[in-house]
Design a protein around this motif. Structure first.
Motif, PDB file in Angstrom:
ATOM      1  N   THR A   1     -10.434  -7.274  -2.178  1.00 51.19           N
ATOM      2  CA  THR A   1     -11.499  -8.276  -2.114  1.00 51.19           C
ATOM      3  C   THR A   1     -11.728  -8.952  -3.456  1.00 51.19           C
ATOM      4  N   PRO A   2     -12.098 -10.228  -3.435  1.00 57.87           N
ATOM      5  CA  PRO A   2     -12.525 -10.892  -4.668  1.00 57.87           C
ATOM      6  C   PRO A   2     -13.987 -10.605  -5.003  1.00 57.87           C
TER       7      PRO A   2
ATOM      8  N   GLN B   1     -14.027 -15.934   1.482  1.00 53.39           N
ATOM      9  CA  GLN B   1     -12.947 -15.549   0.571  1.00 53.39           C
ATOM     10  C   GLN B   1     -12.618 -14.069   0.719  1.00 53.39           C
ATOM     11  N   HIS B   2     -13.655 -13.264   0.879  1.00 56.26           N
ATOM     12  CA  HIS B   2     -13.457 -11.830   1.104  1.00 56.26           C
ATOM     13  C   HIS B   2     -12.670 -11.584   2.391  1.00 56.26           C
TER      14      HIS B   2
ATOM     15  N   ALA C   1      -9.000 -12.692   2.179  1.00 53.18           N
ATOM     16  CA  ALA C   1      -8.206 -11.761   1.371  1.00 53.18           C
ATOM     17  C   ALA C   1      -7.925 -10.473   2.141  1.00 53.18           C
TER      18      ALA C   1
ATOM     19  N   ALA D   1      -4.032  -9.300   3.276  1.00 52.58           N
ATOM     20  CA  ALA D   1      -3.497  -8.247   2.409  1.00 52.58           C
ATOM     21  C   ALA D   1      -2.380  -7.485   3.117  1.00 52.58           C
TER      22      ALA D   1
END
Length: 338
Positions: free
Chosen positions: A93-94, A137-138, A141, A145
């Motif tokens: 995660t960002p 964004q989370h 991602a 992944a």
């Protein structure tokens, strides 16, 4: 508590005071304590958060019963390797992730953790539009992944429809769920899904089998209260929150591979229509356009199955199945307009 107070004091090398936090739910998996060390025992913000497992809460939690049936891991197994869990979270995660300072195993197989305290506030759920871009964004991602080290193998994914059917049968056949089972059958008759639990679950498995399922990393118990927004500008409180992160995600216990569509069904309960539109747009901009496009046809066909699944996991505490199934389908309209 005195035992853990001494234990934490010895670990940190200084005296500490613990302040118990109210249990959020009767089946909460942890009892939380704010940890004040040294001079902060008299004034100032806490430096750490101590999380002690609540075995009674875990045992009665519908979520963890269903999680084990669906994903093959107990709460104790999920949290056994907390250093590895937190390390994986940071790669996925960002968003900001709390810093794990210590982890201790207990005699009954659970794990106690000590993390740096994160200063912040829960998002305002009446209007958390500003949280949608970092949340998107989370999610993007997590969904993109690599899955090469995922704990669920290909065979388990192929049997996913059957696992869902078995768990839903176990849930709705439980004596304490008799009223919910009657409500399900009544709803299913109007939806053309049959007039018995067996016929409904047969249709549920068929719906899942008919769709090509894309898997990604997921937190199937995601709720707004698991996020913290940064402290107000000018705050002097020390913080473990990344300065460039708009959100911190504090609870990673339920991290697992899961069908991506499950996340989107859950998100319809967490967002209103404008927030859902903002989220979908930001998700596309974050690189998730291809994944979202794949959902255009499948989401309407499997939504009802995953709504039943999320209800059975008690992810948001709803006790009316009829109300749960009638919630708006935000992403259908968005997919047609974007």
């Amino acid at each position: 508590m005195a035992h853990w107070q001494r234990f934490v004091s010895e670990s940190l090398g200084e005296a500490v005071a613990l302040e118990a936090q109210p249990l959020a739910f009767s089946d909460s998996s942890h009892q939380l304590y704010r940890v004040f060390e040294g001079a902060r025992r008299l004034s100032g913000p806490p430096g750490y958060m101590l999380k002690i497992p609540n075995p009674d809460g875990v045992a009665q939690a519908q979520f963890w019963q269903g999680f084990e049936a669906l994903f093959g891991a107990t709460f104790a197994q999920q949290t056994r390797d907390l250093p590895g869990l937190y390390q994986r979270a940071r790669t996925l995660t960002p968003l900001a992730v709390p810093t794990l300072s210590q982890a201790w195993s207990t005699q009954d197989g659970f794990t106690v953790s000590l993390t740096r305290f994160v200063h912040g506030m829960e998002p305002d759920t009446k209007d958390w539009t500003r949280a949608m871009p970092p949340l998107a964004q989370h999610l993007s991602a997590m969904h993109q992944a690599p899955m090469d080290q995922a704990p669920i193998d290909q065979l388990a994914r192929e049997h996913w429809p059957q696992q869902v059917g078995l768990w839903l049968r176990a849930f709705f056949e439980a004596p304490e769920q008799a009223a919910q089972c009657r409500a399900l059958i009544q709803w299913a008759q109007t939806a053309g899904l049959g007039a018995s639990l067996t016929s409904i679950l047969t249709e549920a498995e068929r719906a899942l089998q008919s769709e090509e399922t894309e898997w990604g990393w997921s937190l199937p118990d995601l709720r707004p209260d698991q996020f913290l927004c940064p402290p107000a500008s000018g705050s002097s409180a020390p913080s473990d929150q990344a300065a460039d992160s708009a959100l911190t995600l504090v609870d990673w216990d339920a991290l697992t591979p899961a069908p991506i569509v499950l996340d989107w069904v859950l998100l319809e309960y967490l967002c209103d229509a404008p927030e859902a539109q903002t989220l979908a747009r930001a998700y596309r901009e974050a690189g998730g356009a291809q994944s979202l496009n794949k959902l255009e046809g499948s989401l309407p066909r499997v939504r009802w199955v995953y709504r039943l699944l999320l209800f059975s996991l008690n992810v948001l505490g709803e006790d009316s199945l009829n109300a749960w199934l009638q919630r708006p389908a935000h992403f259908d309209a968005i997919e047609k307009s974007q």
